[in-house]
Design a protein around this motif. Structure first.
Motif, PDB file in Angstrom:
ATOM      1  N   SER A 159      -6.856   6.990  -6.667  1.00  0.00           N
ATOM      2  CA  SER A 159      -6.983   6.026  -5.485  1.00  0.00           C
ATOM      3  C   SER A 159      -7.620   4.745  -6.103  1.00  0.00           C
ATOM      4  CB  SER A 159      -7.651   6.796  -4.443  1.00  0.00           C
ATOM      5  OG  SER A 159      -6.925   7.842  -4.071  1.00  0.00           O
ATOM      6  N   VAL A 178       0.461   5.657   0.324  1.00  0.00           N
ATOM      7  CA  VAL A 178      -0.319   6.967   0.514  1.00  0.00           C
ATOM      8  C   VAL A 178       0.656   8.229   0.174  1.00  0.00           C
ATOM      9  CG1 VAL A 178      -1.462   8.506   2.162  1.00  0.00           C
ATOM     10  CG2 VAL A 178      -1.428   5.822   2.614  1.00  0.00           C
ATOM     11  N   THR A 190      -0.069  12.712  -9.645  1.00  0.00           N
ATOM     12  CA  THR A 190      -1.386  11.831  -9.121  1.00  0.00           C
ATOM     13  C   THR A 190      -2.461  12.825  -8.726  1.00  0.00           C
ATOM     14  OG1 THR A 190      -0.229  11.955  -6.950  1.00  0.00           O
ATOM     15  CG2 THR A 190       0.078   9.888  -8.357  1.00  0.00           C
ATOM     16  N   ARG A 203      -2.324  -1.076  -3.201  1.00  0.00           N
ATOM     17  CA  ARG A 203      -3.430  -0.204  -2.649  1.00  0.00           C
ATOM     18  C   ARG A 203      -2.869   1.476  -2.598  1.00  0.00           C
ATOM     19  NH1 ARG A 203      -8.411  -0.438  -1.169  1.00  0.00           N
ATOM     20  NH2 ARG A 203      -8.415  -2.606  -0.951  1.00  0.00           N
ATOM     21  N   THR A 231      -6.590  12.616  -6.884  1.00  0.00           N
ATOM     22  CA  THR A 231      -7.414  11.712  -6.006  1.00  0.00           C
ATOM     23  C   THR A 231      -7.983  10.560  -6.952  1.00  0.00           C
ATOM     24  OG1 THR A 231      -9.156  13.302  -6.124  1.00  0.00           O
ATOM     25  CG2 THR A 231      -7.757  13.395  -4.326  1.00  0.00           C
ATOM     26  N   GLU A 244     -10.979  -0.067  -8.617  1.00  0.00           N
ATOM     27  CA  GLU A 244     -11.448   1.002  -7.789  1.00  0.00           C
ATOM     28  C   GLU A 244     -12.557   0.466  -6.800  1.00  0.00           C
ATOM     29  OE1 GLU A 244     -11.866   5.233  -9.534  1.00  0.00           O
ATOM     30  OE2 GLU A 244     -11.851   3.783 -11.445  1.00  0.00           O
ATOM     31  N   SER A 266       0.816  -1.182   0.154  1.00  0.00           N
ATOM     32  CA  SER A 266       0.006   0.005   0.001  1.00  0.00           C
ATOM     33  C   SER A 266       0.773   1.257  -0.157  1.00  0.00           C
ATOM     34  CB  SER A 266      -0.869  -0.060   1.251  1.00  0.00           C
ATOM     35  OG  SER A 266      -0.247   0.202   2.210  1.00  0.00           O
ATOM     36  N   MET A 310      -3.523   5.325  -2.138  1.00  0.00           N
ATOM     37  CA  MET A 310      -4.291   6.281  -1.832  1.00  0.00           C
ATOM     38  C   MET A 310      -3.611   7.739  -2.201  1.00  0.00           C
ATOM     39  SD  MET A 310      -6.169   7.232   1.885  1.00  0.00           S
ATOM     40  CE  MET A 310      -7.095   5.680   2.117  1.00  0.00           C
ATOM     41  N   VAL A 311      -4.548   8.698  -2.716  1.00  0.00           N
ATOM     42  CA  VAL A 311      -3.952   9.803  -3.075  1.00  0.00           C
ATOM     43  C   VAL A 311      -4.843  10.924  -2.305  1.00  0.00           C
ATOM     44  CG1 VAL A 311      -3.448  11.516  -4.911  1.00  0.00           C
ATOM     45  CG2 VAL A 311      -3.515   9.219  -5.400  1.00  0.00           C
ATOM     46  N   LYS A 312      -3.999  11.308  -1.469  1.00  0.00           N
ATOM     47  CA  LYS A 312      -4.736  12.554  -0.653  1.00  0.00           C
ATOM     48  C   LYS A 312      -4.934  13.986  -1.338  1.00  0.00           C
ATOM     49  CE  LYS A 312      -4.190  10.426   4.045  1.00  0.00           C
ATOM     50  NZ  LYS A 312      -3.655  10.573   5.456  1.00  0.00           N
TER      51      LYS A 312
END
Lengths: 115, 111
Positions: B84, B12, B79, B106, B81, B39, B10, B108-110
């Motif tokens: 994600s 982030v 990247t 996995r 969001t 997704e 994963s 995750m794009v914040k």
């Protein structure tokens, strides 16, 4: 949208029961494959059907069985359900030349929960 | 037995970052390697790679294969969001009837 439809989308069964999952392939596709995806893992190949015959099988016991119909739709049957059968079941359709295109079209899946 | 391993498990990041996802494989009679994005439920096809050193590109995504070292990378630049998702790598077996998937990365794009 891939044109591959699966039903039901969600279902809950208890141990020992039997389940049938259904898949309609994309128009023009004569091959259907089934994959099992446990939570947090990648999909695992169950089997493939081509022209109504099984054309390859992964490491799954005989209680996992399938059918393909003349219109290329398919069923996955699982007997004597176990807790570990809880997973997302993905159907994918393709034309016989999928190796040349790489385009394996997946449906949205059927999420099975076994209690 | 064919085997596909993806790393990291994963990741982030923040919007605008660049990420590199890794996929190594062991397969008898390699035919091709595929990348998918998942997704919610249905994996969607991104790339198929068959030849070493030739980069496949689609917008901000690109991928390359090294058949000598038996790995592939998927790069995502700038990247967003919407990137994600779980990214899956898979290889076809020689018979062309089975994909062996890795466990996925996995992302995750914040904001």
């Amino acid at each position: 949208e891939t044109g591959v439809t699966q039903s039901p989308t969600h279902l809950i069964k208890t141990r020992g029961q039997q389940v049938t999952l259904r898949c309609s392939s994309q128009s023009g596709h004569n091959t259907v494959s089934w994959y099992q995806q446990a939570l947090g893992q990648g999909p695992q190949f169950i089997f493939q059907y081509y022209r109504e015959e099984e054309n390859g099988r992964g490491n799954f016991p005989p209680r996992f069985s399938g059918l393909q119909f003349p219109n290329y739709s398919s069923e996955l049957n699982v007997n004597a359900l176990e807790l570990d059968d809880s997973a997302l079941y993905l159907c994918a359709s393709s034309s016989v030349n999928v190796m040349n295109t790489g385009e394996l079209f997946f449906g949205e899946g059927s999420r099975l929960t076994v209690l | 037995e064919d085997k596909v391993v993806q790393s990291p498990l994963s990741l982030v990041v923040h919007e605008g970052d660049t990420v590199t996802l890794n996929c190594s494989y062991e397969v008898t009679n390699f035919r091709s390697l595929l990348w998918y994005k998942q997704e919610k439920k249905a994996p969607t096809f991104l790339f198929m790679l068959t030849s070493s050193g030739i980069e496949k590109k689609s917008g901000r995504l690109s991928s390359i294969l090294d058949k000598k070292e038996l790995f592939s990378i998927l790069n995502i630049t700038a990247t967003q969001t919407g990137d994600s998702a779980v990214y899956l790598c898979a290889v076809w077996n020689n018979a062309g009837n089975m994909l062996t998937f890795g466990g996925g990365t996995r992302l995750m794009v914040k904001p």
